[in-house]
Design an enzyme around this catalytic site. Sequence first.
Site, PDB file in Angstrom:
ATOM      1  N   GLY A  74       0.805  -1.207   0.000  1.00 21.24           N
ATOM      2  CA  GLY A  74       0.000   0.000   0.000  1.00 21.24           C
ATOM      3  C   GLY A  74       0.841   1.261   0.000  1.00 21.24           C
ATOM      4  O   GLY A  74       0.453   2.266  -0.587  1.00 21.24           O
ATOM      5  N   PHE A  75       2.011   1.208   0.627  1.00 25.15           N
ATOM      6  CA  PHE A  75       2.814   2.419   0.761  1.00 25.15           C
ATOM      7  C   PHE A  75       4.281   2.202   0.398  1.00 25.15           C
ATOM      8  O   PHE A  75       5.098   3.096   0.573  1.00 25.15           O
ATOM      9  CB  PHE A  75       2.732   2.942   2.201  1.00 25.15           C
ATOM     10  N   GLU A  90       7.451  -0.566  -1.781  1.00 24.53           N
ATOM     11  CA  GLU A  90       7.750  -1.592  -2.769  1.00 24.53           C
ATOM     12  C   GLU A  90       8.733  -2.583  -2.169  1.00 24.53           C
ATOM     13  O   GLU A  90       9.579  -2.230  -1.346  1.00 24.53           O
ATOM     14  CB  GLU A  90       8.322  -0.960  -4.040  1.00 24.53           C
ATOM     15  N   ILE A  91       8.621  -3.834  -2.611  1.00 23.61           N
ATOM     16  CA  ILE A  91       9.454  -4.908  -2.077  1.00 23.61           C
ATOM     17  C   ILE A  91      10.307  -5.467  -3.208  1.00 23.61           C
ATOM     18  O   ILE A  91       9.803  -5.755  -4.303  1.00 23.61           O
ATOM     19  CB  ILE A  91       8.591  -6.023  -1.459  1.00 23.61           C
ATOM     20  N   ASP A 144      -4.108  -6.336  11.617  1.00 27.60           N
ATOM     21  CA  ASP A 144      -4.339  -6.335  10.164  1.00 27.60           C
ATOM     22  C   ASP A 144      -4.086  -7.708   9.545  1.00 27.60           C
ATOM     23  O   ASP A 144      -3.491  -7.814   8.473  1.00 27.60           O
ATOM     24  CB  ASP A 144      -3.460  -5.278   9.489  1.00 27.60           C
TER      25      ASP A 144
END
Length: 599
Positions: free
Chosen positions: A57-58, A60-61, A183
């Site tokens: 969501g916020f 990058e991997i 979550d």
Amino acid sequence: MPRVAKPKAAAPAKKVVSAKKAKSKLYKMPEKVKEGTVFTDLAKGQWRIGPSIGVGGFGEIYAACKVGEKNYDAVVKCEPHGNGPLFVEMHFYLRNAKLEDIKQFMQKHGLKSLGMPYILANGSVEVNGEKHRFIVMPRYGSDLTKFLEQNGKRLPEGTVYRLAIQMLDVYQYMHSNGYVHADLKAANILLGLEKGGAAQAYLVDFGLASHFVTGDFKPDPKKMHNGTIEYTSRDAHLGVPTRRADLEILGYNLIEWLGAELPWVTQKLLAVPPKVQKAKEAFMDNIGESLKTLFPKGVPPPIGDFMKYVSKLTHNQEPDYDKCRSWFSSALKQLKIPNNGDLDFKMKPQTSSNNNLSPPGTSKAATARKAKKIDSPVLNSSLDEKISASEDDEEEEEKSHRKKTAKKVTPSARNAKVSPLKRVADSSPPSQKRVKTEPKSTPRERATPKASPKPRSTPKASPKPQTPTAARLRTPNAKINFSPSISLRGRPGGKTVINDDLTPQPRSKKTYEFNFELDVSMDANVIVNVKRKKKADQDKATAVDSRTPSSRSALASSSKEEASPVTRVNLRKVNGHGDSSTPGRSPRTPAVTVRKYQG
């Protein structure tokens, strides 16, 4: 939990500008990192960036490896410095997810593995002139979303229960350190990659991790509705982090993994969080009935027990993790699924009730084709079942019969297969000896029940000479009754003669000849395929009046009609005690009486 320092009160105008500036940077997507870039962590370790393997969501991997190594067995999660989630996650790992602490917890609770990730390194780096924060973690496999999509939004029941146990282990570890996850969802659960890694699922993404409350329940408007709206808890809707909230989130996921759709998803309320909150409150207030609605065929026991337990927890009560795990462990034992080995995500084909006697997986078309071949119904002697037959049907059957050699029914037939109709009869309870079936209007073909595998003896009756009888009577309401007594004798060509010996004195020189086959056993109904054969000599003969007055009048009134007979067939098992006229009767001998009368 670490908090950002507030601006000084001496410059209020600057405070407003700073707040707007921070808000504009909040959750900004990171700059793209080129493959081959080297990041240096705080411990001076160097990590080579590989290809991108995902976008959150916020952040990058990227796949990553230590400089000098070729295996990309680590991942780097990178976000702009202004983003909050990675900051929270990094500090949670640094404080509560050290590898030594995880191993100590596993040893204390006798666990061979724990789905708790840990941090390898962290640091800061400039990407395209903008400062970014990064963390390095072990690399994991696919998330559960992939398997849900493959299986039509559901997972195998045993796998769901194993995942529940593993997530409860992670919860217990986090809660013992004073934090909640808040979550849990399929996208945040990854499988291991190492040897045997597919047996363990890992809970990731601790961007919403926070200390749970132990005092009074105080709603926080700033944190209301935090989390993934489908699964977030009632407490989280009010902005209060609690341990029971984590268990509630897990429960919603388990329900969905078992193939049910959550009510607020069905009602399309996700765009309005307050409505979702009210729907969840109503759902949990009457959890028993709510679950029955979602699982009309029966609520899985561990799901019912778990959700009822969660609904009764207080906001600051410590959950009984062992009790919760025991419900899922017991369910696994009942399913005979071991709680070890790789997690199985392949859905097994569901077997039907098999009422049409087709094997699991048989197509409806194939079943329909087989059904056309089955001609003999399972008969109900307590109900007046009528089986229609037409002249055209009989002519077609005669033509097809000439092409085949009739199979002789011998008392010593062995090793014969049981027909599908026999199976229906055997499957009925003792109190319900026969099942009524309605005839089809389509032309019926011959079914071929096989002989019983056990030998049965039939009384030997001397052939009675046939004399000319009256012209064949064909009445629309002619019926054939089969009731307790019969004598059978075989003839060449697959014919069996049935002699009526219900009355003390046999009817003089009266026989009926049929082409039929029997399938009889001690505990089964009799299945008879009857075919009327026309004979020229019978069409011109005169009948012997040996019937009762009522039957004579019925025959007289029906002799003028030319339609085909309608048969009524009644069958029942013989008790094995025949009269003096049939001393050789066996308990396995079927008992049939043949009559014609007007209905």
